[in-house]
Design a protein around this motif. Structure first.
Motif: not given
Length: 144
Positions: A103-108
């Motif tokens: 579940g680690e991560g992200g968005t830009g």
């Protein structure tokens, strides 16, 4: 009692403008995301009292290390030409880096190209390092 888990790049979902990132260079840091600044600063007064200032900086750099034959390298080269021609927010594009297992991560949502790779030729192939930047990186909370 400890837990056992596993990691594999195949369990990640990484995209540039909705297209899967392909043709990554070898290594443990083929994709890396770094905050643009500290999350805050501590001020200690003359009497020893403390005040923590939370930074509003949510920006990040996203570094992609690609092979010169990578479809993503080609895509970013096209995006760079567009960015240079338009010089406006219309040239922004989304980037996602996400580990589906942890579940680690992200968005830009609005990323730009900060620096393009050096184009070098020689005996061996060399990495093409793209540095993207966003003013707002939205990290996910990893699974517990």
């Amino acid at each position: 009692m400890g837990t056992t888990s596993a990691y594999g790049y195949v369990n990640t979902a990484n995209t540039v403008d909705g297209q899967l990132i392909q043709g990554l260079w070898d290594g443990d840091d083929a994709i890396s995301i770094a905050p643009l600044g500290d999350k805050g600063t501590m001020l200690i007064g003359a009497d020893g009292s403390a005040l923590f200032s939370v930074s509003a900086n949510r920006g990040a750099t996203i570094t992609l290390r690609l092979m010169h034959t990578s479809p993503t390298h080609r895509l970013l080269t096209q995006k760079l030409k567009r960015q240079q021609a338009l010089a406006s927010s219309v040239a922004a594009f989304p980037v996602t880096a996400f580990d589906t297992s942890s579940g680690e991560g992200g968005t830009g949502d609005k990323c730009f190209i900060q620096s393009a790779p050096t184009d070098s030729k020689g005996t061996n192939a060399t990495v093409r390092e793209w540095v993207l930047v966003t003013g707002e990186w939205n990290p996910e909370i990893p699974n517990g």
